[in-house]
Design a protein around this motif. Structure first.
Motif, short mmCIF file in Angstrom:
data_model
loop_
_atom_site.label_atom_id
_atom_site.label_comp_id
_atom_site.label_asym_id
_atom_site.label_seq_id
_atom_site.Cartn_x
_atom_site.Cartn_y
_atom_site.Cartn_z
N GLY A 132 -3.61 33.87 -15.05
CA GLY A 132 -2.86 35.10 -14.90
C GLY A 132 -1.90 35.28 -16.06
O GLY A 132 -1.95 34.56 -17.06
N THR A 133 -1.01 36.25 -15.93
CA THR A 133 -0.02 36.54 -16.98
C THR A 133 1.38 36.47 -16.40
O THR A 133 1.58 36.46 -15.18
N LEU A 134 2.36 36.43 -17.29
CA LEU A 134 3.76 36.41 -16.88
C LEU A 134 4.50 37.45 -17.72
O LEU A 134 4.48 37.40 -18.95
N ARG A 135 5.13 38.40 -17.05
CA ARG A 135 5.88 39.45 -17.74
C ARG A 135 7.37 39.13 -17.65
O ARG A 135 7.89 38.88 -16.56
N VAL A 136 8.05 39.17 -18.78
CA VAL A 136 9.45 38.78 -18.85
C VAL A 136 10.28 39.97 -19.33
O VAL A 136 9.91 40.66 -20.28
N PHE A 137 11.41 40.18 -18.66
CA PHE A 137 12.32 41.28 -19.00
C PHE A 137 13.68 40.67 -19.37
O PHE A 137 14.29 39.97 -18.57
N VAL A 138 14.12 40.95 -20.60
CA VAL A 138 15.40 40.41 -21.07
C VAL A 138 16.34 41.56 -21.37
O VAL A 138 16.02 42.46 -22.16
N GLN A 139 17.51 41.54 -20.74
CA GLN A 139 18.51 42.60 -20.92
C GLN A 139 19.58 42.13 -21.89
O GLN A 139 20.14 41.06 -21.73
N THR A 140 19.86 42.96 -22.89
CA THR A 140 20.84 42.60 -23.91
C THR A 140 21.86 43.72 -24.10
O THR A 140 21.55 44.89 -23.89
N LYS A 141 23.06 43.34 -24.54
CA LYS A 141 24.12 44.30 -24.86
C LYS A 141 24.76 43.91 -26.18
O LYS A 141 24.83 42.72 -26.53
N VAL A 142 25.24 44.90 -26.91
CA VAL A 142 25.95 44.62 -28.15
C VAL A 142 27.18 43.79 -27.85
O VAL A 142 27.96 44.10 -26.93
N ALA A 143 27.34 42.71 -28.59
CA ALA A 143 28.45 41.79 -28.32
C ALA A 143 29.80 42.40 -28.64
O ALA A 143 29.91 43.23 -29.54
#
Length: 206
Positions: free
Chosen positions: A195-206
């Motif tokens: 199968g597959t793995l979907r990854v979601f990464v949330q970022t903000k300007v420091a």
């Protein structure tokens, strides 16, 4: 508690949606951690599309008082032929945050993927993974989001048994800012092409 379709409704006359982003409203007494959990909105998978927005109104136990409001974005909404092969994930929409999406095409293979390079230093403020496959036996999938320092800023592990649509909320680790981050998947006792793995990464300007 559980999802209650009676309190889920479309906003602003969306009969001809096509591929357009739609907006929904949901009144709930459930905590946010449950709302963003695996397949909470699975009953609506035929209506929800990726990038749809769900306005959640958190009600008190009597359903008389609105306590807070929160926006969720649908990040996964798909189904395969067969029983219980539905994956629906709605994640918090954070103010001023950008969500990057990565997909590991074979959960049986250890691999590292890079997020897009950002024009300025950012920090990771959230990370989630959705399993589009199955884990059984002693199988596990370990994830680590790392800066170039390298520091592990978010990490977590999915362990068997885990079925299609299972979700992992990664845990914050060392703080760091960078213009690029990587995500490493370490597979243990996982069948190839499982199968597959979907990854979601949330970022903000420091």
């Amino acid at each position: 508690m559980a999802f209650n379709k009676l309190y889920f409704s479309s906003i602003a006359n969306q009969q001809v949606a096509g591929e357009r982003i739609q907006t929904w409203q949901y009144e709930s007494t459930d905590p946010l951690a449950e709302l963003v959990g695996a397949n909470y909105f699975a009953e609506m998978h035929n209506s929800l599309k990726v990038n749809d927005l769900i306005h959640v109104i958190q009600m008190d136990a009597t359903r008389q008082v609105a306590q807070w409001r929160h926006d969720l974005t649908v990040r996964v909404s798909e189904a395969l032929d067969g029983p219980n092969l539905v994956a629906v994930t709605a994640l918090p929409e954070l103010a001023d945050a950008t969500t990057s999406v990565l997909e590991f095409s074979d959960i049986g293979t250890t691999a590292t993927l890079a997020l897009p390079t950002f024009p300025a230093a950012v920090e990771v403020v959230g990370a989630y993974a959705v399993l589009l496959g199955n884990l059984d036996g002693s199988a596990s999938l370990a994830l680590a989001v790392k800066s170039t320092d390298p520091k592990t800023v978010y990490s977590g592990t999915i362990t068997a048994p885990a079925t299609y649509g299972a979700e992992l909320t990664l845990t914050a680790g060392a703080q760091d800012t960078d213009t690029t981050f990587t995500v490493t998947l370490t597979a243990t006792s996982v069948s190839a092409n499982g199968g597959t793995l979907r990854v979601f990464v949330q970022t903000k300007v420091a």
